[in-house]
Structure formats: structure tokens, C-alpha cells
Design an enzyme around this catalytic site. Structure first.
Site, PDB file in Angstrom:
ATOM      1  N   GLY A 104       0.356  -1.212   0.317  1.00 46.36           N
ATOM      2  CA  GLY A 104      -0.307  -0.159   0.007  1.00 46.36           C
ATOM      3  C   GLY A 104       0.951   0.929  -0.059  1.00 46.36           C
ATOM      4  O   GLY A 104       0.336   1.869   0.911  1.00 46.36           O
ATOM      5  N   VAL A 146      -3.944  -7.903  -2.377  1.00 51.11           N
ATOM      6  CA  VAL A 146      -3.362  -8.286  -0.766  1.00 51.11           C
ATOM      7  C   VAL A 146      -4.391  -9.161  -0.223  1.00 51.11           C
ATOM      8  O   VAL A 146      -4.286 -10.138  -0.039  1.00 51.11           O
ATOM      9  CB  VAL A 146      -2.975  -7.439   0.285  1.00 51.11           C
ATOM     10  CG1 VAL A 146      -1.768  -6.403  -0.744  1.00 51.11           C
ATOM     11  CG2 VAL A 146      -4.113  -6.180   0.402  1.00 51.11           C
ATOM     12  N   ASN A 190       0.801  -2.689   5.679  1.00 42.46           N
ATOM     13  CA  ASN A 190      -0.036  -1.558   5.446  1.00 42.46           C
ATOM     14  C   ASN A 190      -1.243  -1.465   4.995  1.00 42.46           C
ATOM     15  O   ASN A 190      -1.995  -0.811   4.966  1.00 42.46           O
ATOM     16  CB  ASN A 190       1.218  -0.420   5.408  1.00 42.46           C
ATOM     17  CG  ASN A 190       0.487   1.452   4.803  1.00 42.46           C
ATOM     18  OD1 ASN A 190      -0.174   1.713   5.704  1.00 42.46           O
ATOM     19  ND2 ASN A 190       0.622   1.463   3.979  1.00 42.46           N
ATOM     20  N   TYR A 206     -13.747  -2.536  10.553  1.00 47.30           N
ATOM     21  CA  TYR A 206     -12.523  -1.981  10.186  1.00 47.30           C
ATOM     22  C   TYR A 206     -12.030  -2.372  11.332  1.00 47.30           C
ATOM     23  O   TYR A 206     -10.842  -2.966  11.921  1.00 47.30           O
ATOM     24  CB  TYR A 206     -12.750  -0.383   9.975  1.00 47.30           C
ATOM     25  CG  TYR A 206     -11.252   0.158  10.167  1.00 47.30           C
ATOM     26  CD1 TYR A 206     -10.573   0.102   8.823  1.00 47.30           C
ATOM     27  CD2 TYR A 206     -10.679   0.707  11.101  1.00 47.30           C
ATOM     28  CE1 TYR A 206      -9.090   0.964   8.486  1.00 47.30           C
ATOM     29  CE2 TYR A 206      -9.190   1.589  10.778  1.00 47.30           C
ATOM     30  CZ  TYR A 206      -8.250   1.207  10.057  1.00 47.30           C
ATOM     31  OH  TYR A 206      -7.378   2.375   9.809  1.00 47.30           O
TER      32      TYR A 206
END
Length: 245
Positions: A14, A66, A92, A157
Site C-alpha cells: 500500500g 493483497v 500497511n 475496520y
């Protein structure tokens, strides 16, 4: 830039923008050979690499998704064949799709968990055995204050970022005898594209320092954790959050 440092190669996932970009640039300034990962943001990643090369650093681009285990395995096996064991892995890459839990779609749950948490396995696992044979290395995962304290509207999240912490702590125990450190950086609210639309007044009221963090402040910690001097620091979660609990 010493020849010894230039031989130390660091993968930053990232890395085309935000915190990942700042980490990639900071690593290059310290003399690391930086492998700049992107998935869809090729032009932005090329800009990051161009900045590195223009400043007399060294690096290259790598592209993979990913969330795609087979894609990760293929690209990372090829990377190992070319470069051998890396010195550092900075996991990341991440996304956020916020909503109240009652209104959260299955797609938004899956997207966030697959990107933020499954990537821990997909990216790091193919690179672990070469690190173990070398008996040296650094692994850093980028979690979030949301993974520590939870945050309204971010159950997906928060779950993914909390999972990163647990996985990183377990892996740190497994790899400690091989002289490989595994640590977690947990940023607070950092000035990036992901935070530009947040209600600033409400956000600042929760931050004792009354300002947003900078990507460079996260990157400076990552560079230290990658260093030889951080060799006795492992299994730690270090927050960069302006004093948030």
C-alpha cells in the site's frame, strides 16, 4: 548511503499514497532498497518510485492484490527468487468502508476484513521461511487506534485491525528465537485521503493534542523499528495518536 544498508531490502504494501508512501520514502532516505507495492494505483506508485530514484535511492515496483492469495504467492515467490530474503516487511495496505453495524453490508464487511486482515497471511506467510533461514529481519504491521479502542461505525475496520494485533503478537513469539522482530504501529487520525472527509471539530475533540497526525510521524517510527537498534523490541503495539486512549 552505505552499501550495507542498500543491500537491505524492505517491502512496503500500500505504498502508493498516504502512510505507506511516507514509509517508503522514509525508508529510502535511510538507505534501504524499497519495494513499492501497489494494486491499482500504478501511476501514484510510479511517482513514489520516481521520488526515491530522484533522491539517489534505490527500489522497484511490485503489483499484486493483497486479497488474492495465489497472486501474492506467485509475485512474492518471484521476489524472493530475485532478491533472496528481505530485511523488512511493512504490511500497511488497508481500506475502510464505514457504516453502522445494522446498516453494514456483507460486501463491506468482507472487503475490509479480506484487505486488512487476510493480507497478513497472504503477504507475510510466503516471506517468512526465507527470513527464518537468514535468522534476521523485521516485520511491521499497521493497525489503528480503532483496533485498540473500537470506533462507532467501524465494526468491520475495528475487527480487522484488532485481528492484526493478535496475529502480530502470536507471530512475534514464533519468530523471536530467529532474531526476527514483529511489531504493530497503531496510528490515530492521520492526515490522508482516508480521513479528509471526517468532521474535523468532532475528531479534534477526541485528540488531546488537538491536531491530526502526519504520515511522516508514523513513518519515522517505522524506520526506527526496521533498524538494527530496535532489535530487542518485539511483540509491541506502539500508538501514534496524539494522546488518544
Amino acid at each position: 548511503m552505505s552499501e550495507e544498508m542498500n543491500e537491505k531490502k524492505v517491502l512496503v504494501t500500500g505504498a502508493s499514497n498516504g502512510i505507506g508512501k511516507a514509509i517508503a520514502l522514509a525508508c529510502a532516505r535511510e538507505g534501504y532498497y524499497v519495494i513499492v507495492h501497489y494494486n491499482r494505483g500504478k501511476e501514484r506508485a510510479e511517482t513514489v518510485l520516481s521520488e526515491i530514484l530522484s533522491a539517489h535511492g534505490q527500489g522497484e515496483l511490485i503489483q499484486f492484490d493483497v486479497t488474492d492469495r495465489a497472486d501474492c504467492r506467485q509475485k512474492l515467490d518471484s521476489l524472493t527468487e530475485t532478491h533472496g530474503a528481505l530485511w523488512g516487511i511493512v504490511s500497511n495496505a488497508g481500506v475502510a468502508h464505514d457504516n453502522t453495524f445494522a446498516g453494514l453490508s456483507g460486501e463491506d464487511w468482507d472487503s475490509v476484513v479480506h484487505t486488512n486482515l487476510d493480507s497478513f497471511y497472504n503477504v507475510i506467510q510466503p516471506l517468512v521461511l526465507p527470513l527464518c533461514r537468514k535468522k534476521a529481519g523485521r516485520i511491521i504491521t499497521v493497525s489503528s487506534v480503532s483496533g485498540i479502542m473500537g470506533n462507532r461505525g467501524q465494526t468491520n475496520y475495528s475487527a480487522s485491525k484488532a485481528g492484526l494485533i493478535g496475529a502480530s503478537k502470536a507471530l512475534a513469539v514464533e519468530l523471536a528465537s530467529r532474531h526476527i522482530t514483529v511489531n504493530v504501529i497503531a496510528p490515530g487520525v492521520i492526515e490522508t485521503d482516508m480521513t479528509k472527509d471526517l468532521p474535523l471539530d468532532a475528531v479534534l475533540s477526541a485528540i488531546p493534542m488537538k491536531r491530526l497526525g502526519k504520515s511522516e510521524e508514523v513513518a519515522s517510527l517505522a524506520v526506527f523499528l526496521l533498524s538494527e537498534q530496535a532489535g530487542y523490541i518485539t511483540r509491541q503495539v506502539i500508538s501514534v495518536n496524539g494522546g488518544m486512549v
